[in-house]
Design an enzyme around this catalytic site. Structure first.
Site, PDB file in Angstrom:
ATOM      1  CG  LEU A   1     -36.352  16.750  -9.927  1.00 63.27           C
ATOM      2  CD1 LEU A   1     -37.547  17.378  -9.233  1.00 63.27           C
ATOM      3  CD2 LEU A   1     -36.151  15.322  -9.457  1.00 63.27           C
ATOM      4  CG  HIS A   2     -35.619  13.098 -16.027  1.00 64.45           C
ATOM      5  ND1 HIS A   2     -36.642  12.164 -15.941  1.00 64.45           N
ATOM      6  CD2 HIS A   2     -34.524  12.476 -15.517  1.00 64.45           C
ATOM      7  CE1 HIS A   2     -36.184  11.038 -15.440  1.00 64.45           C
ATOM      8  NE2 HIS A   2     -34.899  11.205 -15.156  1.00 64.45           N
TER       9      HIS A   2
ATOM     10  CG  HIS B   1     -37.288  12.688 -11.576  1.00 60.44           C
ATOM     11  ND1 HIS B   1     -36.251  13.012 -12.399  1.00 60.44           N
ATOM     12  CD2 HIS B   1     -36.815  11.714 -10.736  1.00 60.44           C
ATOM     13  CE1 HIS B   1     -35.190  12.295 -12.082  1.00 60.44           C
ATOM     14  NE2 HIS B   1     -35.506  11.504 -11.079  1.00 60.44           N
TER      15      HIS B   1
ATOM     16  CD  GLN C   1     -29.029   5.848  -3.972  1.00 56.78           C
ATOM     17  OE1 GLN C   1     -29.816   6.093  -3.063  1.00 56.78           O
ATOM     18  NE2 GLN C   1     -29.424   5.758  -5.233  1.00 56.78           N
TER      19      GLN C   1
ATOM     20  CE  LYS D   1     -34.362   5.635 -15.585  1.00 55.78           C
ATOM     21  NZ  LYS D   1     -33.070   5.101 -15.066  1.00 55.78           N
ATOM     22  CG  ASP D   2     -34.380   3.362 -11.218  1.00 55.22           C
ATOM     23  OD1 ASP D   2     -33.225   3.109 -11.606  1.00 55.22           O
ATOM     24  OD2 ASP D   2     -34.885   4.500 -11.271  1.00 55.22           O
TER      25      ASP D   2
ATOM     26  CD  GLN E   1     -34.759   2.903  -6.560  1.00 52.61           C
ATOM     27  OE1 GLN E   1     -33.609   3.274  -6.374  1.00 52.61           O
ATOM     28  NE2 GLN E   1     -35.685   3.691  -7.090  1.00 52.61           N
TER      29      GLN E   1
ATOM     30  CE  LYS F   1     -38.570  12.668 -21.278  1.00 54.35           C
ATOM     31  NZ  LYS F   1     -37.638  13.664 -21.818  1.00 54.35           N
TER      32      LYS F   1
ATOM     33  CB  SER G   1     -30.264  12.173 -13.711  1.00 55.11           C
ATOM     34  OG  SER G   1     -31.531  12.483 -13.181  1.00 55.11           O
TER      35      SER G   1
END
Length: 279
Positions: free
Chosen positions: A33-34, A37, A61, A149-150, A153, A184, A186
């Protein structure tokens, strides 16, 4: 804050909260996590009585030759972040807890998952929808939180929830960026110092595209051409896609009209990064 890898224990805890009349929020993550998140958890804590964070690197996935085995993991750091943000429970299962050996049931959306990332990762969103629907069944949240960002999704999850009549509100939260503009992620940890510097072409192109729209440009081919030129000027960058689509249907559009998503996926060395903006 509690942590468990047991579906049974999560359900028991949520049932107890429900008996007390408490609302429940869910933040689905793959861990490591960053601040991005944390922004989701922060909002969930503001809007719900209790917050569950799922911390699970979902194997289904990932496609063949993708980074499942090397995807970064740090559950101890994740626990500290979740506790500091005010989460009540971390669900951190092993793959065997989520998927039986003969698991054979999947959830899949059509059309909205076909373009953008779906072109080069054809099984990715099937894996996402399947695990998210399982998490929704396990936690039964009132609201669930996903990062912008996604963006594809987020659109896919919203379509799944609508089409399957799931009684869950989906909340999209803004992209969180580093001080120099990089979104940001991961996967940023994969970047060498030289690649990290090169990766700034993504946000540079995003900001340029946004500025073009603010200045009145509406034609997608004009906007996308200039964005691509910025990326192609970086030797370490290789474009997967840079496209303008309807933000809900993910269908290609030729001009800025209605709610529009401008999204990209770019390889910096071997690392695939994504970024976007919405008009």
């Amino acid at each position: 804050m509690e942590i468990t890898g047991s579906i049974k224990e999560v359900r028991a805890q949520v049932k107890e909260w429900r008996k007390q009349g408490l609302t429940v929020g869910l933040v689905p993550t793959m861990g490591y996590l960053h601040e991005g998140h944390k922004s989701l958890i922060d909002r969930a804590v503001l809007e719900n009585d209790k917050v569950v964070v799922s911390d699970f690197v979902n194997p289904i996935q990932f496609g063949v030759n993708e980074d499942l085995s090397t995807y970064p993991r740090d559950i101890e750091a994740d626990k500290k972040l979740c506790e500091a943000a005010g989460a009540a429970l971390i669900f951190h299962p092993e793959p065997e807890e989520m998927y039986a050996p003969d698991f054979s049931t999947y959830v899949e959306t059509e059309h909205v998952s076909a373009g953008l990332c779906g072109k080069t990762r054809p099984t990715h969103f099937r894996g996402v929808c399947t695990v998210v629907s399982k998490l929704f069944n396990i936690v039964a949240p009132d609201k669930a939180y996903f990062g912008q960002k996604d963006a594809q999704q987020l659109a896919v999850i919203r379509r799944m929830v609508r089409d399957l009549n799931m009684d869950i509100e989906i909340i999209g939260c803004p992209i969180i960026r580093e001080a120099d503009g990089l979104a940001k992620s991961s996967r940023n940890t994969y970047l060498s110092p030289e690649e990290r510097k090169a990766a700034l072409v993504l946000s540079k192109a995003i900001f340029h595209g946004e500025e073009m729209v603010k200045n009145g440009e509406k034609k997608s081919d004009v906007i996308l051409t200039e964005m691509k030129q910025i990326i192609e000027a970086e030797p370490l960058a290789k474009i997967d896609y840079v496209e303008m689509v309807d933000a809900d249907s993910i269908e290609t559009v030729e001009e800025v009209k209605g709610r529009v998503l401008v999204a990209m996926a770019v390889y910096i060395g071997k690392t695939r990064l994504i970024d976007n903006f919405i008009v």
